[in-house]
Scaffold this motif. Structure first.
Motif, PDB file in Angstrom:
ATOM      1  N   THR A   1      37.067  25.713 -54.261  1.00  0.00           N
ATOM      2  CA  THR A   1      35.736  25.107 -54.242  1.00  0.00           C
ATOM      3  C   THR A   1      34.746  25.870 -53.382  1.00  0.00           C
ATOM      4  OG1 THR A   1      36.408  23.680 -52.428  1.00  0.00           O
ATOM      5  CG2 THR A   1      36.637  22.797 -54.664  1.00  0.00           C
ATOM      6  N   ILE A   2      35.128  27.027 -52.879  1.00  0.00           N
ATOM      7  CA  ILE A   2      34.210  27.803 -52.042  1.00  0.00           C
ATOM      8  C   ILE A   2      33.097  28.382 -52.902  1.00  0.00           C
ATOM      9  CG2 ILE A   2      33.965  29.895 -50.654  1.00  0.00           C
ATOM     10  CD1 ILE A   2      36.733  29.354 -49.558  1.00  0.00           C
ATOM     11  N   THR A   3      31.857  28.213 -52.440  1.00  0.00           N
ATOM     12  CA  THR A   3      30.713  28.819 -53.122  1.00  0.00           C
ATOM     13  C   THR A   3      30.013  29.738 -52.137  1.00  0.00           C
ATOM     14  OG1 THR A   3      29.276  26.990 -52.487  1.00  0.00           O
ATOM     15  CG2 THR A   3      30.337  26.842 -54.643  1.00  0.00           C
ATOM     16  N   VAL A   4      29.265  30.657 -52.664  1.00  0.00           N
ATOM     17  CA  VAL A   4      28.512  31.571 -51.810  1.00  0.00           C
ATOM     18  C   VAL A   4      27.241  30.867 -51.387  1.00  0.00           C
ATOM     19  CG1 VAL A   4      27.280  33.758 -51.753  1.00  0.00           C
ATOM     20  CG2 VAL A   4      29.471  33.586 -52.936  1.00  0.00           C
ATOM     21  N   TRP A   5      26.945  30.884 -50.112  1.00  0.00           N
ATOM     22  CA  TRP A   5      25.747  30.253 -49.578  1.00  0.00           C
ATOM     23  C   TRP A   5      24.967  31.286 -48.798  1.00  0.00           C
ATOM     24  CZ3 TRP A   5      23.266  25.869 -50.397  1.00  0.00           C
ATOM     25  CH2 TRP A   5      22.274  25.492 -49.509  1.00  0.00           C
ATOM     26  N   MET A   6      23.769  31.601 -49.244  1.00  0.00           N
ATOM     27  CA  MET A   6      22.926  32.571 -48.563  1.00  0.00           C
ATOM     28  C   MET A   6      21.593  31.902 -48.257  1.00  0.00           C
ATOM     29  SD  MET A   6      24.496  35.408 -48.330  1.00  0.00           S
ATOM     30  CE  MET A   6      25.978  36.139 -48.970  1.00  0.00           C
ATOM     31  N   GLY A   7      21.345  31.641 -46.996  1.00  0.00           N
ATOM     32  CA  GLY A   7      20.071  31.037 -46.617  1.00  0.00           C
ATOM     33  C   GLY A   7      20.013  29.576 -46.999  1.00  0.00           C
ATOM     34  N   GLU A   8      18.918  29.197 -47.615  1.00  0.00           N
ATOM     35  CA  GLU A   8      18.669  27.800 -47.901  1.00  0.00           C
ATOM     36  C   GLU A   8      19.048  27.381 -49.306  1.00  0.00           C
ATOM     37  OE1 GLU A   8      14.647  26.920 -46.935  1.00  0.00           O
ATOM     38  OE2 GLU A   8      14.783  27.837 -44.965  1.00  0.00           O
ATOM     39  N   GLN A   9      19.576  28.293 -50.110  1.00  0.00           N
ATOM     40  CA  GLN A   9      19.859  27.940 -51.491  1.00  0.00           C
ATOM     41  C   GLN A   9      21.095  28.678 -52.002  1.00  0.00           C
ATOM     42  OE1 GLN A   9      16.617  29.228 -53.919  1.00  0.00           O
ATOM     43  NE2 GLN A   9      16.474  31.182 -52.903  1.00  0.00           N
ATOM     44  N   ASN A  10      21.774  28.065 -52.961  1.00  0.00           N
ATOM     45  CA  ASN A  10      22.862  28.766 -53.626  1.00  0.00           C
ATOM     46  C   ASN A  10      22.252  29.841 -54.509  1.00  0.00           C
ATOM     47  OD1 ASN A  10      25.328  27.666 -52.796  1.00  0.00           O
ATOM     48  ND2 ASN A  10      24.974  25.845 -54.039  1.00  0.00           N
ATOM     49  N   ILE A  11      22.864  30.992 -54.554  1.00  0.00           N
ATOM     50  CA  ILE A  11      22.345  32.100 -55.338  1.00  0.00           C
ATOM     51  C   ILE A  11      23.362  32.473 -56.391  1.00  0.00           C
ATOM     52  CG2 ILE A  11      21.614  34.507 -55.247  1.00  0.00           C
ATOM     53  CD1 ILE A  11      20.745  34.031 -52.382  1.00  0.00           C
ATOM     54  N   GLU A  12      22.896  32.634 -57.616  1.00  0.00           N
ATOM     55  CA  GLU A  12      23.780  33.027 -58.706  1.00  0.00           C
ATOM     56  C   GLU A  12      24.270  34.447 -58.486  1.00  0.00           C
ATOM     57  OE1 GLU A  12      24.852  31.199 -61.382  1.00  0.00           O
ATOM     58  OE2 GLU A  12      23.913  29.533 -60.310  1.00  0.00           O
ATOM     59  N   PRO A  13      25.514  34.741 -58.837  1.00  0.00           N
ATOM     60  CA  PRO A  13      26.012  36.113 -58.692  1.00  0.00           C
ATOM     61  C   PRO A  13      25.239  37.079 -59.576  1.00  0.00           C
ATOM     62  CG  PRO A  13      27.701  34.651 -59.616  1.00  0.00           C
ATOM     63  CD  PRO A  13      26.482  33.838 -59.371  1.00  0.00           C
ATOM     64  N   PRO A  14      25.281  38.364 -59.247  1.00  0.00           N
ATOM     65  CA  PRO A  14      24.544  39.339 -60.058  1.00  0.00           C
ATOM     66  C   PRO A  14      25.103  39.437 -61.468  1.00  0.00           C
ATOM     67  CG  PRO A  14      25.884  40.447 -58.401  1.00  0.00           C
ATOM     68  CD  PRO A  14      25.990  38.982 -58.150  1.00  0.00           C
ATOM     69  N   LYS A  15      24.233  39.730 -62.403  1.00  0.00           N
ATOM     70  CA  LYS A  15      24.670  39.935 -63.789  1.00  0.00           C
ATOM     71  C   LYS A  15      25.399  41.260 -63.893  1.00  0.00           C
ATOM     72  CE  LYS A  15      21.031  37.131 -65.629  1.00  0.00           C
ATOM     73  NZ  LYS A  15      19.866  36.988 -66.427  1.00  0.00           N
ATOM     74  N   GLU A  16      26.069  41.465 -65.005  1.00  0.00           N
ATOM     75  CA  GLU A  16      26.784  42.716 -65.239  1.00  0.00           C
ATOM     76  C   GLU A  16      25.826  43.894 -65.083  1.00  0.00           C
ATOM     77  OE1 GLU A  16      30.272  44.693 -65.943  1.00  0.00           O
ATOM     78  OE2 GLU A  16      30.068  42.534 -65.942  1.00  0.00           O
TER      79      GLU A  16
END
Length: 109
Positions: A15-30
């Motif tokens: 259940t770990i998600t990436v948290w950067m700053g104040e918002q969840n950020i979608e991973p980079p596209k291919e």
């Protein structure tokens, strides 16, 4: 380096998600890079897709002068960049792995 191990289903790591700053950020596209955070103070992180080979990151100023160059470990997804001693402005980041190349812009304020 960061190793791309994937989820461990049923564990807390599932259940770990990436948290950067104040918002969840979608991973980079291919074949893309994300700059975390942008604009920034000259210290930022490049987020990219995993590659099984070592790579290289290069940062150029608007006059095409190379101001930062470092290797990228295989299996990593993040690379920290520090150009805080450079003047404010727009910088171009380029990453290369063998035949693949991706680029992005970073804004230093």
């Amino acid at each position: 380096p960061n190793y791309f191990l994937g989820r461990d289903t049923g564990s807390v790591c599932d259940t770990i998600t990436v948290w950067m700053g104040e918002q969840n950020i979608e991973p980079p596209k291919e074949n893309a890079i994300k700059v975390l955070s942008n604009p920034n103070d000259g210290r930022f992180t490049l987020w990219f897709n995993v590659h099984d080979k070592p790579g290289r990151v290069e940062v150029y100023d608007v006059n095409c002068n190379l101001i930062f160059k470092e290797g990228v470990a295989p299996w990593s997804q993040y690379k920290q960049v520090d150009i805080s001693k450079e003047p404010n402005g727009i910088y171009f980041c380029r990453m290369r792995w063998s035949l693949e190349e991706v680029s992005c812009k970073a804004v230093k304020e």
